[in-house]
Motif scaffolding. Structure first.
Motif, PDB file in Angstrom:
ATOM      1  N   LEU A  79       3.151 -11.683  20.254  1.00  0.00           N
ATOM      2  CA  LEU A  79       1.994 -12.023  21.079  1.00  0.00           C
ATOM      3  C   LEU A  79       2.453 -12.146  22.526  1.00  0.00           C
ATOM      4  O   LEU A  79       3.522 -12.700  22.786  1.00  0.00           O
ATOM      5  CB  LEU A  79       1.414 -13.365  20.628  1.00  0.00           C
ATOM      6  CG  LEU A  79       0.744 -13.384  19.263  1.00  0.00           C
ATOM      7  CD1 LEU A  79       0.493 -14.821  18.830  1.00  0.00           C
ATOM      8  CD2 LEU A  79      -0.564 -12.602  19.308  1.00  0.00           C
ATOM      9  N   SER A  80       1.658 -11.656  23.458  1.00  0.00           N
ATOM     10  CA  SER A  80       2.062 -11.798  24.858  1.00  0.00           C
ATOM     11  C   SER A  80       0.961 -12.352  25.757  1.00  0.00           C
ATOM     12  O   SER A  80       1.224 -12.795  26.855  1.00  0.00           O
ATOM     13  CB  SER A  80       2.549 -10.451  25.407  1.00  0.00           C
ATOM     14  OG  SER A  80       1.483  -9.521  25.394  1.00  0.00           O
ATOM     15  N   GLN A  81      -0.289 -12.334  25.267  1.00  0.00           N
ATOM     16  CA  GLN A  81      -1.398 -12.755  26.132  1.00  0.00           C
ATOM     17  C   GLN A  81      -2.295 -13.787  25.439  1.00  0.00           C
ATOM     18  O   GLN A  81      -2.508 -13.705  24.226  1.00  0.00           O
ATOM     19  CB  GLN A  81      -2.270 -11.547  26.474  1.00  0.00           C
ATOM     20  CG  GLN A  81      -1.568 -10.494  27.340  1.00  0.00           C
ATOM     21  CD  GLN A  81      -2.584  -9.478  27.849  1.00  0.00           C
ATOM     22  OE1 GLN A  81      -3.110  -8.703  27.068  1.00  0.00           O
ATOM     23  NE2 GLN A  81      -2.852  -9.500  29.144  1.00  0.00           N
ATOM     24  N   ALA A  82      -2.833 -14.700  26.239  1.00  0.00           N
ATOM     25  CA  ALA A  82      -3.790 -15.677  25.700  1.00  0.00           C
ATOM     26  C   ALA A  82      -4.934 -15.887  26.689  1.00  0.00           C
ATOM     27  O   ALA A  82      -4.713 -15.954  27.904  1.00  0.00           O
ATOM     28  CB  ALA A  82      -3.098 -17.005  25.427  1.00  0.00           C
ATOM     29  N   ILE A  83      -6.143 -15.962  26.135  1.00  0.00           N
ATOM     30  CA  ILE A  83      -7.337 -16.282  26.934  1.00  0.00           C
ATOM     31  C   ILE A  83      -7.696 -17.749  26.662  1.00  0.00           C
ATOM     32  O   ILE A  83      -7.786 -18.152  25.499  1.00  0.00           O
ATOM     33  CB  ILE A  83      -8.544 -15.399  26.522  1.00  0.00           C
ATOM     34  CG1 ILE A  83      -8.205 -13.909  26.690  1.00  0.00           C
ATOM     35  CG2 ILE A  83      -9.786 -15.763  27.319  1.00  0.00           C
ATOM     36  CD1 ILE A  83      -9.280 -12.968  26.104  1.00  0.00           C
TER      37      ILE A  83
END
Ligand code: UTP
Length: 272
Positions: A3-7
């Motif tokens: 995983l590399s992105q989070a909103i």
């Protein structure tokens, strides 16, 4: 799979905490020495996320500001020899933060949609601003390890909790395919938004943490359900039930809903 992105959608008005949420976002309420939003950012970083997108509304700019450098303050701290505090303040220097606005409150899916063009990874974590899960592993760590084992970049994994039957009408409830479920990982064959207790297919309610594939962001604009023009994430996931594998993960540990005054007080008592 990594995983590399989070909103982090934190645009809500926080009406349950009015009147002071007129000027201070509820996500900046402290639990001990740090605000709730820092615990959520730390949760994202704990699974290897390096890029975070805040979805805010006008007046909530203090949320991204909390994570940006403050050269004047840093200069003063350096002059006073406060190296430990300086180190603590530099904790987020390597993280890439991005901010987008949700200009109208049109539902949780609408909030996520504002970040859609920022997403470049096959799967993105979504952490809503109110839910903290505290246990041996935090909420996102549990979702991430279940997702990694699935080894399927098209899969969605939602945090779910067994809720009292009389409270199912407050949650999105999952219908489980028992044969395709093992242990805490439940294969979802149906989703019902806020059902009456006698209509609920289970008592497993979705709480505010998700891993969703890119494809869900493409489905969201079409997911204007029967909720007065609101765009809800659950409607998009319902539309995808036949196309992608969707799982609920019944997390271990205690959940705090810091979006309610009672839940916030409990979190401060236990964690502050
Ligand atoms: P809530 O349902 O708690 O709404 O949103 P709220 O506006 O924050 O609070 P109340 O109900 O008025 O007291 C859950 C999470 O989803 C975000 C909120 O910021 C919160 O983190 N959210 C909700 C959005 O970002 N946009 C929305 O349109 C709705």
């Amino acid at each position: 799979m990594k995983l590399s992105q989070a909103i982090l959608p934190v645009a809500g008005l926080g009406t349950r905490f009015l009147p002071w949420t007129k000027v201070v976002p509820k996500e900046l309420l402290p639990i001990g020495r740090v605000p709730i939003i820092a615990l959520l950012v730390d949760e994202a970083l704990s699974v290897g996320v390096k890029e975070i997108c805040f979805v805010i509304s006008e007046g909530k700019e203090a949320i991204p500001e909390y994570f940006t450098g403050h050269p004047e303050l840093e200069k003063q701290l350096a002059a006073r020899g406060k190296s430990e505090m300086l180190r603590e303040l530099s904790k987020y220097d390597e993280v890439q933060f991005h901010t987008v606005y949700q200009r109208e409150m049109r539902g949780d899916g609408h909030a996520i949609l504002q970040a859609a063009s920022w997403v470049h990874s096959p799967t993105v974590a979504v952490l809503f601003g109110d839910d903290l899960i505290v246990g041996a592993k935090n909420g996102l760590q549990q979702l991430a390890s279940a997702w990694e084992k699935l080894d399927d970049p098209t899969a969605a994994v939602l945090a779910v909790q067994n809720v009292p039957k009389e409270r199912v009408s407050k949650y999105g409830i999952i219908d489980i395919d028992l044969q395709a479920s093992t242990g805490r990982l439940k294969r979802v064959k149906g989703l019902v938004e806020k059902p009456k207790p006698d209509k609920a297919p289970s008592t497993l309610g979705i709480v505010g943490k998700y891993l969703i594939p890119r494809s869900t962001l493409d489905v969201l604009p079409k997911a204007v359900g029967s909720h007065g023009g609101e765009i809800r994430l659950i409607d998009a996931l319902m539309a995808q039930l036949k196309e992608i594998p969707i799982y609920g993960y019944e997390f271990e540990g205690k959940r705090y809903d810091t979006g309610t005054p009672e839940g916030y007080k409990e979190a401060v008592k236990d964690l502050g």
